[in-house]
Design a protein around this motif. Structure first.
Motif, PDB file in Angstrom:
ATOM      1  N   ARG A 505      16.227  14.983  42.480  1.00 44.41           N
ATOM      2  CA  ARG A 505      16.858  13.889  43.204  1.00 44.41           C
ATOM      3  C   ARG A 505      16.782  14.136  44.706  1.00 44.41           C
ATOM      4  N   HIS A 506      17.046  15.374  45.158  1.00 41.70           N
ATOM      5  CA  HIS A 506      16.982  15.688  46.577  1.00 41.70           C
ATOM      6  C   HIS A 506      15.545  15.662  47.080  1.00 41.70           C
ATOM      7  N   VAL A 507      14.640  16.256  46.324  1.00 43.24           N
ATOM      8  CA  VAL A 507      13.248  16.337  46.774  1.00 43.24           C
ATOM      9  C   VAL A 507      12.613  14.954  46.828  1.00 43.24           C
ATOM     10  N   SER A 508      12.859  14.133  45.796  1.00 44.91           N
ATOM     11  CA  SER A 508      12.223  12.819  45.759  1.00 44.91           C
ATOM     12  C   SER A 508      12.734  11.900  46.861  1.00 44.91           C
ATOM     13  N   ARG A 509      13.965  12.105  47.316  1.00 42.23           N
ATOM     14  CA  ARG A 509      14.541  11.208  48.318  1.00 42.23           C
ATOM     15  C   ARG A 509      14.470  11.758  49.735  1.00 42.23           C
ATOM     16  N   HIS A 510      14.676  13.058  49.868  1.00 40.09           N
ATOM     17  CA  HIS A 510      14.778  13.634  51.205  1.00 40.09           C
ATOM     18  C   HIS A 510      13.687  14.654  51.502  1.00 40.09           C
ATOM     19  N   GLY A 511      12.905  15.056  50.536  1.00 47.12           N
ATOM     20  CA  GLY A 511      11.887  16.060  50.768  1.00 47.12           C
ATOM     21  C   GLY A 511      10.640  15.488  51.414  1.00 47.12           C
ATOM     22  N   THR A 512       9.815  16.379  51.960  1.00 49.68           N
ATOM     23  CA  THR A 512       8.540  15.984  52.525  1.00 49.68           C
ATOM     24  C   THR A 512       7.515  15.785  51.413  1.00 49.68           C
ATOM     25  N   ASN A 513       6.349  15.267  51.808  1.00 52.60           N
ATOM     26  CA  ASN A 513       5.291  15.071  50.815  1.00 52.60           C
ATOM     27  C   ASN A 513       4.831  16.391  50.219  1.00 52.60           C
ATOM     28  N   ASP A 514       4.771  17.419  51.049  1.00 56.67           N
ATOM     29  CA  ASP A 514       4.368  18.734  50.533  1.00 56.67           C
ATOM     30  C   ASP A 514       5.406  19.281  49.556  1.00 56.67           C
ATOM     31  N   GLN A 515       6.687  19.068  49.827  1.00 58.82           N
ATOM     32  CA  GLN A 515       7.722  19.531  48.904  1.00 58.82           C
ATOM     33  C   GLN A 515       7.668  18.768  47.581  1.00 58.82           C
ATOM     34  N   VAL A 516       7.332  17.469  47.653  1.00 58.33           N
ATOM     35  CA  VAL A 516       7.178  16.693  46.422  1.00 58.33           C
ATOM     36  C   VAL A 516       6.028  17.235  45.587  1.00 58.33           C
ATOM     37  N   LEU A 517       4.888  17.500  46.212  1.00 56.82           N
ATOM     38  CA  LEU A 517       3.734  18.036  45.485  1.00 56.82           C
ATOM     39  C   LEU A 517       4.038  19.419  44.916  1.00 56.82           C
ATOM     40  N   ALA A 518       4.766  20.244  45.684  1.00 58.91           N
ATOM     41  CA  ALA A 518       5.116  21.575  45.187  1.00 58.91           C
ATOM     42  C   ALA A 518       6.031  21.481  43.972  1.00 58.91           C
ATOM     43  N   PHE A 519       6.979  20.539  43.991  1.00 50.53           N
ATOM     44  CA  PHE A 519       7.866  20.368  42.835  1.00 50.53           C
ATOM     45  C   PHE A 519       7.062  19.937  41.605  1.00 50.53           C
ATOM     46  N   LEU A 520       6.128  19.007  41.781  1.00 49.88           N
ATOM     47  CA  LEU A 520       5.339  18.531  40.643  1.00 49.88           C
ATOM     48  C   LEU A 520       4.468  19.630  40.064  1.00 49.88           C
ATOM     49  N   ARG A 521       4.067  20.588  40.862  1.00 46.15           N
ATOM     50  CA  ARG A 521       3.203  21.672  40.374  1.00 46.15           C
ATOM     51  C   ARG A 521       3.995  22.812  39.750  1.00 46.15           C
ATOM     52  N   GLU A 522       5.237  23.042  40.210  1.00 50.64           N
ATOM     53  CA  GLU A 522       5.967  24.255  39.828  1.00 50.64           C
ATOM     54  C   GLU A 522       7.088  24.010  38.826  1.00 50.64           C
ATOM     55  N   HIS A 523       7.691  22.830  38.823  1.00 48.33           N
ATOM     56  CA  HIS A 523       8.862  22.595  37.983  1.00 48.33           C
ATOM     57  C   HIS A 523       8.482  21.802  36.735  1.00 48.33           C
ATOM     58  N   ASN A 524       9.454  21.685  35.854  1.00 47.26           N
ATOM     59  CA  ASN A 524       9.264  20.960  34.594  1.00 47.26           C
ATOM     60  C   ASN A 524       9.385  19.463  34.870  1.00 47.26           C
ATOM     61  N   VAL A 525       8.250  18.787  34.946  1.00 41.41           N
ATOM     62  CA  VAL A 525       8.249  17.356  35.263  1.00 41.41           C
ATOM     63  C   VAL A 525       8.613  16.503  34.062  1.00 41.41           C
ATOM     64  N   HIS A 526       8.730  17.092  32.889  1.00 41.59           N
ATOM     65  CA  HIS A 526       9.105  16.333  31.701  1.00 41.59           C
ATOM     66  C   HIS A 526      10.603  16.066  31.644  1.00 41.59           C
ATOM     67  N   LYS A 527      11.367  16.691  32.534  1.00 37.92           N
ATOM     68  CA  LYS A 527      12.806  16.479  32.565  1.00 37.92           C
ATOM     69  C   LYS A 527      13.234  15.488  33.641  1.00 37.92           C
ATOM     70  N   VAL A 528      12.293  15.003  34.446  1.00 39.51           N
ATOM     71  CA  VAL A 528      12.642  14.134  35.564  1.00 39.51           C
ATOM     72  C   VAL A 528      11.908  12.812  35.415  1.00 39.51           C
ATOM     73  N   ASN A 529      12.331  11.846  36.203  1.00 40.90           N
ATOM     74  CA  ASN A 529      11.686  10.540  36.256  1.00 40.90           C
ATOM     75  C   ASN A 529      10.717  10.534  37.432  1.00 40.90           C
ATOM     76  N   VAL A 530       9.438  10.636  37.136  1.00 37.92           N
ATOM     77  CA  VAL A 530       8.426  10.730  38.186  1.00 37.92           C
ATOM     78  C   VAL A 530       8.391   9.463  39.025  1.00 37.92           C
ATOM     79  N   ALA A 531       8.791   8.347  38.475  1.00 40.36           N
ATOM     80  CA  ALA A 531       8.744   7.080  39.205  1.00 40.36           C
ATOM     81  C   ALA A 531       9.729   7.031  40.368  1.00 40.36           C
ATOM     82  N   ASP A 532      10.578   8.052  40.541  1.00 38.66           N
ATOM     83  CA  ASP A 532      11.519   8.051  41.662  1.00 38.66           C
ATOM     84  C   ASP A 532      10.818   8.143  43.010  1.00 38.66           C
ATOM     85  N   ILE A 533       9.569   8.573  43.042  1.00 38.71           N
ATOM     86  CA  ILE A 533       8.839   8.682  44.313  1.00 38.71           C
ATOM     87  C   ILE A 533       7.953   7.469  44.554  1.00 38.71           C
TER      88      ILE A 533
END
Length: 662
Positions: A505-533
């Motif tokens: 929630r914090h990364v998708s709303r307040h993070g930079t583009n690089d932080q968004v890409l890092a989250f998608l590569r490192e964290h479990n994206v099956h637990k989040v709603n990718v459409a938030d970005i």
């Protein structure tokens, strides 16, 4: 050898369009293991086409593992990581785990070491043996004449008279059936004695004749004679020429892949993610298989969703069909059990251990916490954990106060609960809260023994500042029996806490583009709603387009397809076609590929364009399976199918199948 002689030619003769994933995998794997390492080009190309996230999601879990193992490289690790992420996102089923564990412990009754309980159960289930005639050493007979009588009856049953004699005797008996009467009086029965039976040979002979007549009557009655005549007429009728033969029912034949499922069935949910397949994925992705380590998993009982899943699970397990008995020893010094085996095995162990006692007993009956409804929990390996707002609040943002009341006594209590929003805030009503909101209110509650109730209300701060909150108070009979803790609430323009990079929630709303890409590569994206970005893709410039393509590549690497994210490719393609954007041809081609993938996944588009369409971005055709009909008869001469009330028939189905094929 059997696969090369029988299975492989059969699979090659199938139409490429009708081959399923398992067909392509079997052919490609077979050709790959042959000397020379050549592969079937059509099957290998079809397998690589499944690497697209959309088609990859159409495969079930076992097929995904087969595909990853065939392609190898980093795909195996990515697939194993994806399955483990999906498995960790599932809620823990503690009751199911205990049920499977107890079931596994109960299977010890099937082992030889614990006795022949299974054999005893089978013996109890056997029907009782049929009664046998008395033999030597059996109970004594009532009379001496009973022995020759029994012998004559057995001889009569073993060697019946010829057919002609039985027909003649049967006709004679039918004529005299009504005239013949046998009377047994009391005087006759009383006059019998052991001396008469043992001394009179003529009576024995007459008894034998009577037994033979009764035996003939039993073996050849009126019904037997009528049946014989009927069989004779049927035999004569079978030699005559048949002038008309009714046509057989036309049957439809179609090859099937999975058990009881047609080829056009959706099998993506046939085998779903669970701990067993996550263990198998970890084993496949590790270098252990190259060293010959066997695969076993204590979660094998979870792979029981369907018959196909059970068979696949047994096929990948390295448990032997006949295992050698283990060597079990008891270590007296440590009171431990040493268990040795020469074959792979799964050991289910149940023991009692001393647990740690909490330092402080839970004595709080009233709790009060603040929550951000848009970021109310944190994902942990053990599941979701509530995430409370402690120090800083933001203005013009919705917050909620959650009050939990617990009755720790064995008596029912009727209490009054006083609630009040914080100083300087405004009430909020609506979904999840009390309608219209409130500033101060009182609730009358009835708390049964050892029960818990939750109250929640919303508020927001119009401006910054420092405010206090009068906490919740619980009273009974005008006496306060519990209350929450008062808290200082600091409302600031911007939070001083660093960005929580573990919160989507914090990364998708307040993070930079690089932080968004890092989250998608490192964290479990099956637990989040990718459409938030998705809001990040609304700017019409080349930089946004490049960031969009990077997001799509990151999701493809994680085998994730999101329809909302993929739909923005149509937005960028339209801007390029209108001349609003100018980019390289590689960027255009990449956007066209993403847009094509989105259109192919959209069921509404496929249902509205018609049965056949070929364009640059979209192509579709009717899904046709190969079917055979036998026997085939001219419908103009014979009525093959009877139409039902709805007007449908097997003939119309065959006609529709033919039209689709053409």
């Amino acid at each position: 050898d059997f696969f090369a002689r029988v299975v492989a030619p059969f699979l090659r003769n199938k139409l490429v369009s009708e081959r399923g994933f398992i067909d392509h995998w079997l052919l490609a794997q077979f050709e790959k293991q042959r000397p020379g390492g050549a592969t079937d080009d059509a099957s290998e190309k079809a397998l690589l086409g499944y690497m697209h996230p959309l088609k990859f999601q159409s495969l079930n879990t076992f097929e995904q593992l087969l595909l990853a193992a065939f392609v190898q490289h980093d795909v195996v690790k990515d697939t194993a990581r994806m399955l483990q992420d999906k498995c960790s996102a599932l809620p823990k089923d503690e009751e199911g785990f205990l049920y499977r564990f107890k079931t596994a412990l109960q299977t010890k009754s099937l082992s030889e070491a614990d006795g022949d309980s299974m054999k005893k159960m089978l013996e109890k289930a056997k029907p009782p043996p049929p009664p046998r005639p008395a033999a030597k050493g059996g109970p004594p007979m009532k009379s001496m004449a009973a022995a020759p009588m029994m012998a004559n009856m057995m001889m009569a049953r073993a060697a019946p008279k010829p057919m002609k004699q039985r027909m003649k005797s049967g006709a004679k008996k039918r004529k005299a059936k009504k005239k013949k009467e046998v009377n047994f009086s009391d005087s006759d029965s009383d006059s019998e004695s052991d001396e008469d039976l043992s001394s009179s040979s003529s009576s024995s002979a007459s008894d034998n004749d009577m037994d033979e007549e009764q035996e003939e009557e039993a073996n050849f009655s009126d019904d037997n004679f009528d049946d014989m005549l009927q069989m004779r007429e049927q035999a004569q009728r079978s030699h005559q020429q048949r002038l008309y033969r009714a046509p057989a029912t036309t049957k439809e034949y179609e090859e099937r892949g999975y058990y009881l499922l047609t080829n056009d069935s959706d099998t993506s949910g046939l085998i779903t993610v669970n701990n067993f397949w996550a263990d198998f994925a970890a084993w496949v992705s590790s270098p252990a298989p190259a060293h010959g380590r066997a695969f076993v998993s204590s979660n094998v009982a979870e792979a029981a969703g369907s018959f196909s899943e059970v068979v696949f699970a047994l096929s990948v397990l390295d448990l032997p069909f006949q295992a050698t008995p283990p060597d079990v020893q008891l270590v007296a010094e440590t009171n431990a059990v040493l268990w040795r085996t020469t074959t792979p095995a799964i050991l289910f162990n149940k023991q009692m251990r001393e647990s740690e006692v909490a330092r402080e007993a839970a004595s709080v009956s009233v709790s009060q916490n603040y929550i951000d409804p848009e970021d109310s929990f944190t994902e942990t390996p053990d599941g979701r954990v509530d995430k409370f707002v402690v120090n800083e609040f933001l203005p013009r943002k919705l917050y909620s106060c959650r009050v939990v009341l617990t009755n720790v006594s064995s008596a029912t209590q009727k209490v009054e609960v006083l609630l009040q929003i914080p100083q300087g805030s405004m009430p909020v009503g609506g979904v999840g809260f009390r309608r219209g909101g409130f500033r101060t209110t009182t609730h009358l509650l009835t708390l049964s023994a050892y029960s818990t109730q939750r109250l929640e209300y919303g508020f927001y701060f119009p401006s910054v500042g420092q405010y206090r909150h009068y906490p919740v108070h619980v009273s009974k009979n005008s006496v306060i029996i519990g209350f929450g803790q008062s808290q200082q609430m600091n409302v600031v323009h911007k939070s001083s806490a660093p960005l929580d990079t573990s919160s989507w929630r914090h990364v998708s709303r307040h993070g930079t583009n690089d932080q968004v890409l890092a989250f998608l590569r490192e964290h479990n994206v099956h637990k989040v709603n990718v459409a938030d970005i998705a809001w990040r893709f609304q700017a019409v410039d080349v930089a946004t387009c490049e960031f969009y393509l990077q997001v799509v590549r990151a999701l493809r690497a994680r085998m994730v397809f999101d329809s909302t994210v993929w739909s923005y490719a149509m937005f960028f393609v339209g801007k390029f076609d209108d001349g609003d954007l100018d980019a390289h041809d590689a960027t255009r081609n990449a956007l066209h590929t993403v847009a094509s993938e989105y259109l192919q996944s959209n069921a509404m588009v496929q249902s509205n364009v018609g049965p056949w369409l070929q364009t640059r971005l979209f192509s579709c055709g009717p899904a046709v399976s190969h079917r055979e009909y036998d026997p085939l008869i001219n419908a103009r001469a014979h009525a093959l199918f009877a139409r039902g009330k709805s007007g449908s028939s097997r003939g119309s189905e065959a006609e529709q199948q033919t039209v689709k094929k053409v």
